[in-house]
Write an enzyme that holds these catalytic residues in place. Structure first.
Site, PDB file in Angstrom:
ATOM      1  N   THR A  45       0.733  -1.242   0.014  1.00  0.00           N
ATOM      2  CA  THR A  45      -0.003   0.189   0.067  1.00  0.00           C
ATOM      3  C   THR A  45       0.888   1.326   0.133  1.00  0.00           C
ATOM      4  O   THR A  45       1.849   1.224   0.560  1.00  0.00           O
ATOM      5  CB  THR A  45      -0.763   0.163   1.208  1.00  0.00           C
ATOM      6  N   ARG A  81     -14.623  -6.125  -1.151  1.00  0.00           N
ATOM      7  CA  ARG A  81     -13.892  -5.921   0.129  1.00  0.00           C
ATOM      8  C   ARG A  81     -13.372  -4.557   0.266  1.00  0.00           C
ATOM      9  O   ARG A  81     -12.537  -4.210  -0.639  1.00  0.00           O
ATOM     10  CB  ARG A  81     -12.906  -6.876   0.587  1.00  0.00           C
ATOM     11  N   GLY A 101     -10.637  -1.915   2.578  1.00  0.00           N
ATOM     12  CA  GLY A 101      -9.732  -1.969   3.517  1.00  0.00           C
ATOM     13  C   GLY A 101      -9.651  -0.699   4.299  1.00  0.00           C
ATOM     14  O   GLY A 101     -10.714  -0.272   4.109  1.00  0.00           O
TER      15      GLY A 101
HETATM   16  N1  GLY Z   1      -3.713  -1.932   4.155  1.00  0.00           N
HETATM   17  C1  GLY Z   1      -4.663  -2.038   3.067  1.00  0.00           C
HETATM   18  C2  GLY Z   1      -5.261  -2.955   3.027  1.00  0.00           C
HETATM   19  O1  GLY Z   1      -5.563  -3.954   3.546  1.00  0.00           O
HETATM   20  O2  GLY Z   1      -6.292  -2.947   2.206  1.00  0.00           O
END
Ligand code: GLY
Length: 290
Positions: free
Chosen positions: A167, A193, A195
């Site tokens: 990320t 999903r 995050g």
């Molecule tokens: N930290 C990025 C994610 O888990 O989406």
């Protein structure tokens, strides 16, 4: 005082197929792009330019080269925060620079968060359709999916097979504070999903005291409302101490911060984190002994 710090994810670089110098060059180019934008614009311009540079670099897990979900698609999350305002996108497909779409959500709408098809249609008002899937990610997907029971809803069971994060994020200070984060999320995540990165106060936060951007397993960062919690603890707690307190159980996490006095911090509980700082035009970045 003008400062920018970026990160390109935390992990173990000795496991990467790429040379460490490529990561170093990537974060250094990004922080320079952010600093140049800070000089001619403001802290928001800085974080958007820095993160766009990382999104355009296929090495990192954001924009071009983002990791693929269980359907073999990139669904991107991104967020910006600046002067008490925010904009975010989630599960966004087929946009080159999700962080730029997030900024437009903030600047051009009355909302703070657009997801999925709605985020894509909104982005198309400004940007062309774009396929961010690289050959390297497609090959990795084919390799990984054989380990993964399609439709399995328990990502954690197989997480050890593909613990790659990457990320990206940036925070900047020039009197004002800004933060931005962008990601493809985690390998083989379920479609839809979301995050931590586009959730205010989780992976990204810019408030009166500081601006922060985090990287790691999003679910853990969300559960601890990490960035806002750290923000509220500063300056009594260092970022490092906060990381130990809140995410000791999640040894894949890293974060960067700048406070309202211009003090820069970075911390991670992995072997490495790609980061770079530009302070008064001078770039420094991580060094790794392999
Ligand atoms: N930290 C990025 C994610 O888990 O989406």
């Amino acid at each position: 005082m003008k400062k920018v710090i970026v990160h390109g994810g935390a992990g173990d670089f000795s496991k990467s197929d790429h040379d460490i110098t490529e990561y170093k060059e990537g974060v250094e180019n990004a922080v320079q792009a952010g600093y140049d934008a800070l000089v001619t614009g403001n802290a928001l311009d800085a974080v958007v330019h820095a993160v766009s540079s990382l999104e355009d670099n296929p090495l990192f897990n954001a924009g071009t080269g983002a990791v693929l979900n269980v359907e073999g698609e990139v669904e991107a999350d991104a967020m910006v925060m600046f002067q008490g305002r925010m904009g975010a996108v989630g599960a966004l497909r087929n946009m080159r620079n999700p962080v730029q779409v997030a900024r437009l959500v903030m600047d051009e709408t009355d909302h703070v968060f657009l997801v999925g098809e709605g985020a894509y249609s909104f982005g198309r008002r400004w940007f062309d359709h774009y396929d961010p899937v690289t050959e390297e990610r497609r090959e990795k997907f084919e390799e990984l999916k054989s380990h993964f029971l399609r439709g399995d809803t328990r990502w954690k069971k197989n997480a050890h097979l593909y613990s790659e994060h990457g990320t990206v994020g940036a925070v900047a200070f020039d009197g004002d504070l800004a933060a931005a984060t962008s990601t493809g999320g985690i390998w083989l995540k379920l479609k839809g999903r979301i995050g931590d990165s586009p959730l205010a106060g989780c992976g990204t936060y810019a408030g009166e005291k500081a601006a922060l951007s985090a990287t790691g397993i999003g679910e853990n960062i969300v559960r601890s409302v990490f960035s806002k919690s750290v923000h509220d603890l500063l300056p009594e707690f260092s970022l490092e101490k906060a990381l130990k307190m809140m995410l000791a159980h999640s040894p894949e996490t890293g974060a960067i911060a700048i406070d309202s006095g211009g003090t820069v911090e970075y911390a991670f509980n992995t072997n490495n984190m790609a980061w770079a700082i530009c302070d008064r035009g001078n770039v420094s970045s991580f060094e790794v002994n392999i």
